[in-house]
Write a protein that holds these residues in place. Structure first.
Motif, PDB file in Angstrom:
ATOM      1  N   MET A   1      22.611  -2.942   1.306  1.00  0.00           N
ATOM      2  CA  MET A   1      21.564  -3.434   2.480  1.00  0.00           C
ATOM      3  C   MET A   1      20.784  -4.070   1.471  1.00  0.00           C
ATOM      4  SD  MET A   1      19.537  -0.285   4.414  1.00  0.00           S
ATOM      5  CE  MET A   1      20.542   0.309   5.675  1.00  0.00           C
ATOM      6  N   PRO A   2      19.716  -5.047   2.029  1.00  0.00           N
ATOM      7  CA  PRO A   2      19.285  -5.671   1.526  1.00  0.00           C
ATOM      8  C   PRO A   2      17.467  -4.747   1.573  1.00  0.00           C
ATOM      9  CG  PRO A   2      19.447  -7.271   3.783  1.00  0.00           C
ATOM     10  CD  PRO A   2      20.079  -5.427   3.682  1.00  0.00           C
ATOM     11  N   GLU A   3      16.736  -5.610   0.661  1.00  0.00           N
ATOM     12  CA  GLU A   3      16.051  -4.344  -0.026  1.00  0.00           C
ATOM     13  C   GLU A   3      14.450  -4.711   1.516  1.00  0.00           C
ATOM     14  OE1 GLU A   3      15.142  -4.171  -4.887  1.00  0.00           O
ATOM     15  OE2 GLU A   3      14.494  -5.914  -4.203  1.00  0.00           O
ATOM     16  N   THR A   4      14.301  -3.181   1.462  1.00  0.00           N
ATOM     17  CA  THR A   4      13.517  -3.357   2.221  1.00  0.00           C
ATOM     18  C   THR A   4      11.516  -3.810   1.258  1.00  0.00           C
ATOM     19  OG1 THR A   4      14.038  -1.560   2.995  1.00  0.00           O
ATOM     20  CG2 THR A   4      11.505  -1.551   3.504  1.00  0.00           C
ATOM     21  N   ASN A   5      11.316  -4.207   1.762  1.00  0.00           N
ATOM     22  CA  ASN A   5       9.235  -4.937   2.107  1.00  0.00           C
ATOM     23  C   ASN A   5       7.930  -4.046   1.926  1.00  0.00           C
ATOM     24  OD1 ASN A   5      10.898  -6.785   0.226  1.00  0.00           O
ATOM     25  ND2 ASN A   5      10.778  -8.533   2.449  1.00  0.00           N
ATOM     26  N   LEU A   6       7.696  -3.799   1.322  1.00  0.00           N
ATOM     27  CA  LEU A   6       5.976  -3.092   1.214  1.00  0.00           C
ATOM     28  C   LEU A   6       5.017  -4.119   0.867  1.00  0.00           C
ATOM     29  CD1 LEU A   6       7.481   0.709  -0.178  1.00  0.00           C
ATOM     30  CD2 LEU A   6       6.840  -0.845   2.851  1.00  0.00           C
ATOM     31  N   LEU A   7       4.050  -3.342   1.271  1.00  0.00           N
ATOM     32  CA  LEU A   7       2.910  -4.322   1.475  1.00  0.00           C
ATOM     33  C   LEU A   7       1.468  -3.697   1.079  1.00  0.00           C
ATOM     34  CD1 LEU A   7       1.748  -7.540   0.716  1.00  0.00           C
ATOM     35  CD2 LEU A   7       1.076  -7.094   3.270  1.00  0.00           C
ATOM     36  N   LEU A   8       0.960  -4.211  -0.925  1.00  0.00           N
ATOM     37  CA  LEU A   8      -0.242  -3.176  -0.553  1.00  0.00           C
ATOM     38  C   LEU A   8      -1.450  -4.382  -0.836  1.00  0.00           C
ATOM     39  CD1 LEU A   8       0.884  -0.597  -3.241  1.00  0.00           C
ATOM     40  CD2 LEU A   8       0.920  -0.916  -1.251  1.00  0.00           C
ATOM     41  N   VAL A   9      -2.533  -3.906   0.252  1.00  0.00           N
ATOM     42  CA  VAL A   9      -3.553  -5.102   0.190  1.00  0.00           C
ATOM     43  C   VAL A   9      -4.958  -4.496  -0.246  1.00  0.00           C
ATOM     44  CG1 VAL A   9      -4.949  -6.199   0.772  1.00  0.00           C
ATOM     45  CG2 VAL A   9      -2.781  -5.894   2.242  1.00  0.00           C
ATOM     46  N   ASP A  10      -5.098  -4.869  -1.848  1.00  0.00           N
ATOM     47  CA  ASP A  10      -6.698  -4.151  -2.251  1.00  0.00           C
ATOM     48  C   ASP A  10      -7.481  -4.828  -3.111  1.00  0.00           C
ATOM     49  OD1 ASP A  10      -8.934  -2.492  -3.362  1.00  0.00           O
ATOM     50  OD2 ASP A  10      -7.972  -0.583  -2.660  1.00  0.00           O
ATOM     51  N   ASP A  11      -8.943  -4.947  -3.126  1.00  0.00           N
ATOM     52  CA  ASP A  11      -9.033  -5.510  -4.080  1.00  0.00           C
ATOM     53  C   ASP A  11      -9.477  -5.370  -5.698  1.00  0.00           C
ATOM     54  OD1 ASP A  11     -11.078  -3.862  -2.687  1.00  0.00           O
ATOM     55  OD2 ASP A  11     -12.933  -5.415  -4.245  1.00  0.00           O
ATOM     56  N   LEU A  12      -9.163  -4.093  -5.423  1.00  0.00           N
ATOM     57  CA  LEU A  12      -9.125  -3.666  -7.159  1.00  0.00           C
ATOM     58  C   LEU A  12      -8.250  -3.533  -7.731  1.00  0.00           C
ATOM     59  CD1 LEU A  12     -11.834  -1.033  -6.188  1.00  0.00           C
ATOM     60  CD2 LEU A  12     -11.587  -3.036  -7.789  1.00  0.00           C
ATOM     61  N   ARG A  13      -7.258  -4.165  -9.142  1.00  0.00           N
ATOM     62  CA  ARG A  13      -6.538  -3.988  -9.494  1.00  0.00           C
ATOM     63  C   ARG A  13      -6.006  -2.668  -9.691  1.00  0.00           C
ATOM     64  NH1 ARG A  13      -2.817  -7.940 -11.779  1.00  0.00           N
ATOM     65  NH2 ARG A  13      -4.781  -9.517 -11.514  1.00  0.00           N
ATOM     66  N   GLU A  14      -6.162  -1.738  -9.967  1.00  0.00           N
ATOM     67  CA  GLU A  14      -6.305  -0.318 -10.677  1.00  0.00           C
ATOM     68  C   GLU A  14      -5.917   0.890  -9.029  1.00  0.00           C
ATOM     69  OE1 GLU A  14     -10.730  -0.755 -10.794  1.00  0.00           O
ATOM     70  OE2 GLU A  14      -9.086  -2.011 -11.043  1.00  0.00           O
ATOM     71  N   ASN A  15      -6.547   0.651  -8.287  1.00  0.00           N
ATOM     72  CA  ASN A  15      -6.085   0.839  -6.701  1.00  0.00           C
ATOM     73  C   ASN A  15      -4.268   0.800  -6.546  1.00  0.00           C
ATOM     74  OD1 ASN A  15      -8.235   2.201  -6.279  1.00  0.00           O
ATOM     75  ND2 ASN A  15      -9.007   0.787  -4.739  1.00  0.00           N
ATOM     76  N   LEU A  16      -4.395  -1.372  -6.992  1.00  0.00           N
ATOM     77  CA  LEU A  16      -2.870  -1.195  -6.636  1.00  0.00           C
ATOM     78  C   LEU A  16      -1.796  -0.780  -7.362  1.00  0.00           C
ATOM     79  CD1 LEU A  16      -3.256  -5.001  -5.932  1.00  0.00           C
ATOM     80  CD2 LEU A  16      -2.979  -3.447  -4.506  1.00  0.00           C
ATOM     81  N   VAL A  17      -2.138  -1.037  -8.705  1.00  0.00           N
ATOM     82  CA  VAL A  17      -1.071  -0.162  -9.510  1.00  0.00           C
ATOM     83  C   VAL A  17      -0.832   1.166  -9.260  1.00  0.00           C
ATOM     84  CG1 VAL A  17      -0.729   0.737 -11.893  1.00  0.00           C
ATOM     85  CG2 VAL A  17      -2.298  -1.452 -11.283  1.00  0.00           C
ATOM     86  N   ALA A  18      -2.356   2.085  -9.059  1.00  0.00           N
ATOM     87  CA  ALA A  18      -1.864   3.212  -8.585  1.00  0.00           C
ATOM     88  C   ALA A  18      -1.220   3.957  -7.792  1.00  0.00           C
ATOM     89  CB  ALA A  18      -3.105   4.140  -8.446  1.00  0.00           C
ATOM     90  N   LEU A  19      -1.302   3.110  -5.984  1.00  0.00           N
ATOM     91  CA  LEU A  19      -0.723   3.276  -4.737  1.00  0.00           C
ATOM     92  C   LEU A  19       0.455   2.796  -4.870  1.00  0.00           C
ATOM     93  CD1 LEU A  19      -0.475   4.186  -1.656  1.00  0.00           C
ATOM     94  CD2 LEU A  19      -2.166   1.272  -1.339  1.00  0.00           C
ATOM     95  N   GLU A  20       1.149   1.194  -6.175  1.00  0.00           N
ATOM     96  CA  GLU A  20       2.465   1.184  -6.588  1.00  0.00           C
ATOM     97  C   GLU A  20       3.168   2.234  -6.701  1.00  0.00           C
ATOM     98  OE1 GLU A  20       4.446  -2.417  -8.450  1.00  0.00           O
ATOM     99  OE2 GLU A  20       2.453  -2.610  -7.796  1.00  0.00           O
ATOM    100  N   ALA A  21       2.481   2.849  -7.320  1.00  0.00           N
ATOM    101  CA  ALA A  21       3.133   4.311  -8.729  1.00  0.00           C
ATOM    102  C   ALA A  21       3.803   5.265  -7.978  1.00  0.00           C
ATOM    103  CB  ALA A  21       2.599   4.614  -9.887  1.00  0.00           C
ATOM    104  N   LEU A  22       3.381   5.119  -6.412  1.00  0.00           N
ATOM    105  CA  LEU A  22       3.020   6.177  -5.207  1.00  0.00           C
ATOM    106  C   LEU A  22       4.057   5.707  -4.403  1.00  0.00           C
ATOM    107  CD1 LEU A  22       0.049   7.463  -4.475  1.00  0.00           C
ATOM    108  CD2 LEU A  22       2.020   8.636  -5.812  1.00  0.00           C
ATOM    109  N   VAL A  23       4.123   3.878  -4.121  1.00  0.00           N
ATOM    110  CA  VAL A  23       5.351   4.266  -3.332  1.00  0.00           C
ATOM    111  C   VAL A  23       6.579   3.777  -3.478  1.00  0.00           C
ATOM    112  CG1 VAL A  23       3.515   3.580  -1.885  1.00  0.00           C
ATOM    113  CG2 VAL A  23       4.480   1.685  -2.556  1.00  0.00           C
ATOM    114  N   ARG A  24       6.513   2.714  -4.459  1.00  0.00           N
ATOM    115  CA  ARG A  24       7.899   2.466  -5.087  1.00  0.00           C
ATOM    116  C   ARG A  24       9.447   3.631  -4.904  1.00  0.00           C
ATOM    117  NH1 ARG A  24       5.733   2.869 -10.587  1.00  0.00           N
ATOM    118  NH2 ARG A  24       5.199   0.826 -10.852  1.00  0.00           N
ATOM    119  N   GLY A  25      10.366   2.615  -4.611  1.00  0.00           N
ATOM    120  CA  GLY A  25      11.497   3.658  -4.750  1.00  0.00           C
ATOM    121  C   GLY A  25      12.606   2.918  -4.479  1.00  0.00           C
ATOM    122  N   SER A  26      13.921   3.437  -5.113  1.00  0.00           N
ATOM    123  CA  SER A  26      15.400   2.686  -4.086  1.00  0.00           C
ATOM    124  C   SER A  26      14.974   1.846  -3.540  1.00  0.00           C
ATOM    125  CB  SER A  26      16.636   4.133  -4.606  1.00  0.00           C
ATOM    126  OG  SER A  26      17.626   2.948  -4.869  1.00  0.00           O
ATOM    127  N   GLY A  27      15.586   0.706  -3.379  1.00  0.00           N
ATOM    128  CA  GLY A  27      15.942  -0.507  -2.284  1.00  0.00           C
ATOM    129  C   GLY A  27      14.145  -0.488  -2.049  1.00  0.00           C
TER     130      GLY A  27
END
Length: 372
Positions: free
Chosen positions: A1-27
């Motif tokens: 199955m193709p990968e599922t794309n998620l989009l994070l939008v925030d003007d602060l890089r540290e917020n993006l890094v923290a949120l990506e750590a929470l939502v990343r996962g297999s596939g």
């Protein structure tokens, strides 16, 4: 199955890094944007299962981005989850839902809540994509059925019309009491036999396709002469080739012992010769039988337009025909059935072709071991 794309939008890089750590996962594939313009650009390039958007951003806040997303067909169906550090008393949620948000997250973020919400939207997206895929398959199956019925009707109508006209002609001759002209009568009978054989072959192909799909394509191997089978197939298309003005040459040894289903292998060569006459544009056709190591190689080569590389595997599928021959007869079953027969003999049916340089189909069949 193709990968599922998620989009994070925030003007602060540290917020993006923290949120990506929470939502990343297999596939999953996570994209990040530092503003609304960058986010819109990404959404026009990739499909997204979910967009998690910070409300308070400079130049374009989250609500403005959501309104722009809802105005474009490609982005309007992407679910939006807003993230805000503002208190609930500001009633941001009401405005967010007005702009099309499906949920709200308040900072500081609860990791468990974030993961569970993302999991739900990812699962919904994958289920929706699977439904769309099943719908496309169903629509393709319905189209194949309709095309198949249309082709069968066309292929049966021609010989039936010819038989009907011949019967009408004989009926008029009988009504007038005319004595039959023996030569003309024999010619009519010959044409009748040709049309009947065409219909029988069509019905045999339909039966074979059903047997092949269920793994019940019958084989009756016995000792046979592969060279003789090739010559008989050439003889079977002699009249068709002569009518088309096509010369068929045969290069083969006087005999070549083999163990296989003589009728089925002759059927394969006949299919290949019929295709060569259909697509060869009236140019000579060459049949060659030889050995290479412990294999027998039987090839049929035409000098037609050839088969483009993109079509060379497709034409071996059911109901598929080459696109370079214009409107030609047939249901597109011959090559599929032929490959099934050859593989049932432990061999391979190969195609070598370059556009403009004809096509060569080769049966590679394992020869029996010495003394077997």
């Amino acid at each position: 199955m193709p990968e599922t794309n998620l989009l994070l939008v925030d003007d602060l890089r540290e917020n993006l890094v923290a949120l990506e750590a929470l939502v990343r996962g297999s596939g999953r594939r996570v994209f990040s944007a530092r503003g609304g313009e960058e986010a819109l650009s990404l959404m026009l390039e990739h499909p997204f299962a979910l967009a998690i958007v910070d409300v308070q951003m400079p130049s374009m806040d989250g609500f403005e981005l959501a309104e722009l997303m809802r105005g474009t067909e490609r982005t309007r169906h992407i679910p939006i989850v807003f993230v805000t550090a503002a208190g609930r008393e500001l009633n941001y949620a009401f405005r967010g839902y007005e702009t099309g948000a499906v949920d709200f997250l308040y900072k500081p973020l609860d990791p468990v809540a974030v993961r569970s919400k993302v999991d739900v939207f990812v699962d919904l997206y994958r289920q929706r994509q699977e439904l769309l895929r099943m719908q496309e398959q169903l629509e393709r199956a319905v189209k194949m059925r309709d095309d198949f019925l249309s082709m069968v009707s066309h292929e049966l109508r021609n010989p039936l019309n010819a038989l009907y006209l011949q019967a009408q002609l004989r009926q008029r001759m009988a009504a007038k009491g005319q004595p039959p002209d023996l030569a003309a009568f024999q010619k009519m009978v010959s044409r009748d036999e040709h049309q009947i054989r065409s219909m029988i072959r069509l019905l045999d192909d339909l039966l074979d396709i059903s047997r092949a799909r269920t793994g019940r394509l019958a084989m009756s191997p016995s000792e046979m002469d592969l060279a003789l089978a090739a010559r008989r197939a050439v003889e079977a298309v002699h009249d068709q080739a002569r009518t088309a003005g096509v010369q068929i040459s045969v290069e083969a040894p006087a005999a070549m012992g083999f163990v296989g289903d003589e009728f089925r292998l002759e059927q394969v060569v006949l299919n290949l010769l019929t295709n060569a006459l259909r697509y060869g544009r009236g140019q000579p056709v060459a049949v060659r039988l030889r050995t290479e190591g412990r294999e027998a190689l039987l090839s049929v080569r035409d000098q037609g337009p050839g088969v483009p590389a993109a079509e060379q595997e497709r034409i071996f599928q059911q109901f598929e025909r080459g696109s370079t021959g214009g409107q030609v007869a047939g249901l597109g079953l011959g090559l599929f059935i032929s490959r099934q027969i050859v593989e049932a003999h432990g061999g391979r049916l190969e195609l070598r072709s370059d556009p403009g340089d004809g096509a060569e189909f080769t049966l590679r069949l394992p020869l029996p071991a010495a003394g077997a």
